[in-house]
Design an enzyme around this catalytic site. Structure first.
Site, PDB file in Angstrom:
ATOM      1  N   GLY A   7     -12.440  48.229 -10.104  1.00 37.16           N
ATOM      2  CA  GLY A   7     -13.245  48.967  -9.136  1.00 37.16           C
ATOM      3  C   GLY A   7     -12.947  48.509  -7.733  1.00 37.16           C
ATOM      4  O   GLY A   7     -13.352  47.412  -7.329  1.00 37.16           O
ATOM      5  N   GLY A   9     -13.685  49.880  -4.638  1.00 38.89           N
ATOM      6  CA  GLY A   9     -14.430  50.604  -3.615  1.00 38.89           C
ATOM      7  C   GLY A   9     -14.784  49.695  -2.450  1.00 38.89           C
ATOM      8  O   GLY A   9     -14.136  48.675  -2.199  1.00 38.89           O
ATOM      9  N   GLY A  12     -15.693  46.308  -3.877  1.00 36.97           N
ATOM     10  CA  GLY A  12     -14.615  45.697  -4.632  1.00 36.97           C
ATOM     11  C   GLY A  12     -13.511  45.129  -3.759  1.00 36.97           C
ATOM     12  O   GLY A  12     -13.059  43.994  -3.959  1.00 36.97           O
ATOM     13  N   ASP A  32      -8.048  50.277 -10.548  1.00 38.46           N
ATOM     14  CA  ASP A  32      -8.898  51.411 -10.188  1.00 38.46           C
ATOM     15  C   ASP A  32      -8.252  52.683 -10.726  1.00 38.46           C
ATOM     16  O   ASP A  32      -7.018  52.813 -10.721  1.00 38.46           O
ATOM     17  CB  ASP A  32      -9.066  51.510  -8.673  1.00 38.46           C
ATOM     18  CG  ASP A  32     -10.266  52.369  -8.278  1.00 38.46           C
ATOM     19  OD1 ASP A  32     -11.284  51.791  -7.857  1.00 38.46           O
ATOM     20  OD2 ASP A  32     -10.168  53.603  -8.397  1.00 38.46           O
ATOM     21  N   ARG A  81     -24.849  54.055  -4.050  1.00 41.78           N
ATOM     22  CA  ARG A  81     -25.743  54.790  -3.151  1.00 41.78           C
ATOM     23  C   ARG A  81     -24.997  55.141  -1.867  1.00 41.78           C
ATOM     24  O   ARG A  81     -24.211  54.349  -1.362  1.00 41.78           O
ATOM     25  CB  ARG A  81     -26.977  53.955  -2.832  1.00 41.78           C
ATOM     26  CG  ARG A  81     -27.868  53.681  -4.029  1.00 41.78           C
ATOM     27  CD  ARG A  81     -29.114  52.922  -3.637  1.00 41.78           C
ATOM     28  NE  ARG A  81     -28.802  51.612  -3.083  1.00 41.78           N
ATOM     29  CZ  ARG A  81     -29.675  50.846  -2.437  1.00 41.78           C
ATOM     30  NH1 ARG A  81     -30.907  51.268  -2.232  1.00 41.78           N
ATOM     31  NH2 ARG A  81     -29.319  49.654  -1.982  1.00 41.78           N
ATOM     32  N   ASN A 121     -24.122  48.646  -9.971  1.00 42.45           N
ATOM     33  CA  ASN A 121     -25.566  48.871 -10.035  1.00 42.45           C
ATOM     34  C   ASN A 121     -25.963  49.915 -11.077  1.00 42.45           C
ATOM     35  O   ASN A 121     -25.200  50.834 -11.344  1.00 42.45           O
ATOM     36  CB  ASN A 121     -26.081  49.314  -8.662  1.00 42.45           C
ATOM     37  CG  ASN A 121     -26.313  48.139  -7.729  1.00 42.45           C
ATOM     38  OD1 ASN A 121     -26.850  47.124  -8.137  1.00 42.45           O
ATOM     39  ND2 ASN A 121     -25.892  48.280  -6.481  1.00 42.45           N
ATOM     40  N   ARG A 150     -30.052  36.992   1.545  1.00 40.41           N
ATOM     41  CA  ARG A 150     -30.815  37.733   2.549  1.00 40.41           C
ATOM     42  C   ARG A 150     -32.132  37.038   2.851  1.00 40.41           C
ATOM     43  O   ARG A 150     -32.588  37.019   4.008  1.00 40.41           O
ATOM     44  CB  ARG A 150     -31.050  39.164   2.052  1.00 40.41           C
ATOM     45  CG  ARG A 150     -29.768  39.987   2.023  1.00 40.41           C
ATOM     46  CD  ARG A 150     -29.907  41.272   1.241  1.00 40.41           C
ATOM     47  NE  ARG A 150     -28.669  42.060   1.324  1.00 40.41           N
ATOM     48  CZ  ARG A 150     -28.380  43.079   0.535  1.00 40.41           C
ATOM     49  NH1 ARG A 150     -29.233  43.462  -0.416  1.00 40.41           N
ATOM     50  NH2 ARG A 150     -27.238  43.729   0.684  1.00 40.41           N
ATOM     51  N   HIS A 174     -32.329  42.871  -9.315  1.00 37.70           N
ATOM     52  CA  HIS A 174     -31.596  43.228  -8.101  1.00 37.70           C
ATOM     53  C   HIS A 174     -32.031  44.641  -7.728  1.00 37.70           C
ATOM     54  O   HIS A 174     -31.499  45.627  -8.215  1.00 37.70           O
ATOM     55  CB  HIS A 174     -30.093  43.194  -8.341  1.00 37.70           C
ATOM     56  CG  HIS A 174     -29.276  43.638  -7.156  1.00 37.70           C
ATOM     57  ND1 HIS A 174     -29.437  43.106  -5.898  1.00 37.70           N
ATOM     58  CD2 HIS A 174     -28.319  44.591  -7.038  1.00 37.70           C
ATOM     59  CE1 HIS A 174     -28.598  43.689  -5.066  1.00 37.70           C
ATOM     60  NE2 HIS A 174     -27.909  44.606  -5.724  1.00 37.70           N
TER      61      HIS A 174
END
Length: 306
Positions: A7, A9, A12, A32, A81, A121, A150, A174
Site C-alpha cells: 500500500g 498511498g 504508505g 501496490d 478518509r 483503518n 498527539r 484508534h
C-alpha cells in the site's frame, strides 16, 4: 531484516521512506496494485538510498502474493478518509475488509515467519481480520500510538514545556473510542497533580482529549491526508521490533474480556520488541480500564459487522 510494505498511498510512501532513512531494513519490498506505482516509487527509493549511502536491497511488486521471506509486513493498503467526507474510520471497514483480507491471504504462505503490522483503518478490527486469516504468531495494529503522540504534543504545547519532557499514552480504539490514559502522563518525571502543585499551571483535559481525537480531520482538510506524523510513529514501532528495544508503545494487541466472546485487538501500552511483552493494563486506573473495555466492545462490533 526484510521489511515489506503493501500500500503506497499518502501514508504508505512516507512511512517506507522513514523506515529506509532510519536504516532498519537490509531488504525492502514495496507493493501496490496500481500499475507502475511500486516500480516508480522503488526507483525513487533507490535514488534516496544512494544519497543515504544505504546498501538496502529494494524490490517492487504489483501483487502481494509475490512477496516472500519477509520478516515484517506492513499493510496500509485500502480506502482512506478524504477531505470533505464526514465519516469515521469505522465506516471504512466493509471496503477495507476485502482489501486487507486479500493481502493477508496472499502473503501468509510465502512469509511463514512474518510479523504483521496493520495500518489500514479501522486498524484494530483489520488486525483482528489479519490474525484470523494468517494465524501468524505476531500480529499488531498501530493502535493508539498516533493518539499517544498527539496527546503528548498537545500537553507540551498547552503547558509550554519541551515535548521531550512529556511521557504518557492513549489507549482504546484508534478513532472515536480513544481515551487519554492520564495516570501515565509525566512532565519531567512528575505526575500532572505534582506538576500543577509545583508550577501552579493547570491543564484543560477535555480540550486536550478533543484535540487528540479530532485533529486528524483538520489535517486531512488542510493537507489531504495525515502523512509524516503517522510515518514517524510507525517507524518507531518498526524500530522497536527490529532492534528489540522493549520500548513501551501503545499498539493494539489481542486481549480477552468477559463480555466478549473472542480476543479483541485494542490499544494498550505494552513493551514492544521482537516479541510482545507485558502491558501496563493492570497498572491503569479503574476508569481507564473501563474505557478500554468499552473501546474493545466497539472494535468487536465493527469487526463483526464488516
Amino acid at each position: 531484516m526484510h521489511i515489506a510494505h503493501v500500500g503506497l498511498g499518502r501514508v504508505g510512501r512516507p512511512t517506507v521512506y522513514s523506515i529506509l532513512s532510519a536504516g532498519l531494513p537490509d531488504e525492502l519490498t514495496v507493493c501496490d496494485i496500481k500499475p507502475g506505482l511500486a516500480q516508480a516509487f522503488g526507483e525513487e527509493l533507490r535514488h534516496a538510498a544512494a544519497s543515504l549511502r544505504s546498501d538496502t536491497i529494494i524490490n517492487y511488486r504489483t501483487d502481494s502474493k509475490e512477496i516472500s521471506n519477509a520478516d515484517i509486513i506492513l499493510i496500509s493498503a485500502g480506502v482512506s478518509r478524504l477531505p470533505g467526507e464526514k465519516i469515521s474510520r469505522r465506516d471504512l471497514a466493509v471496503k477495507n475488509t476485502k482489501i486487507v483480507g486479500g493481502i493477508s491471504e496472499s502473503t501468509k504462505t510465502n512469509n511463514p515467519q512474518a510479523k504483521y503490522v496493520v495500518i489500514t483503518n479501522p486498524v484494530d478490527s483489520m488486525a483482528m481480520l489479519c490474525k484470523k486469516i494468517t494465524n501468524a504468531e505476531f500480529v499488531i495494529s498501530t493502535g493508539t500510538s498516533l493518539e499517544s503522540a498527539r496527546l503528548r504534543s498537545k500537553v507540551a504545547y498547552d503547558l509550554n514545556v519541551p515535548i521531550s519532557s512529556i511521557q504518557g499514552f492513549a489507549g482504546g480504539e484508534h478513532g472515536e473510542a480513544a481515551l487519554s490514559l492520564w495516570s501515565t502522563i509525566r512532565i519531567a518525571g512528575d505526575t500532572l497533580m505534582k506538576y500543577a502543585q509545583k508550577t501552579g499551571k493547570s491543564l484543560d483535559k477535555n480540550r486536550v482529549e478533543q484535540y487528540m481525537r479530532e485533529v486528524s480531520r483538520g489535517i486531512i482538510e488542510g493537507v489531504g491526508a495525515t502523512e509524516i506524523g503517522p510515518a514517524a510513529v510507525f517507524t518507531e514501532i518498526v524500530k522497536a521490533i527490529t532492534k528489540n528495544t522493549d520500548q513501551v508503545i501503545s499498539v493494539s494487541t489481542p486481549m480477552n474480556f468477559p463480555s466478549i466472546s473472542m480476543p479483541v485487538f485494542v490499544g494498550v501500552p505494552i513493551k514492544l520488541g521482537s516479541c510482545l511483552g507485558p502491558s501496563l493494563y493492570n497498572y491503569l486506573l479503574d476508569e481507564e480500564k473501563t474505557g478500554i473495555q468499552d473501546a474493545a466492545k466497539a472494535i468487536y462490533d465493527t469487526f463483526i459487522s464488516s
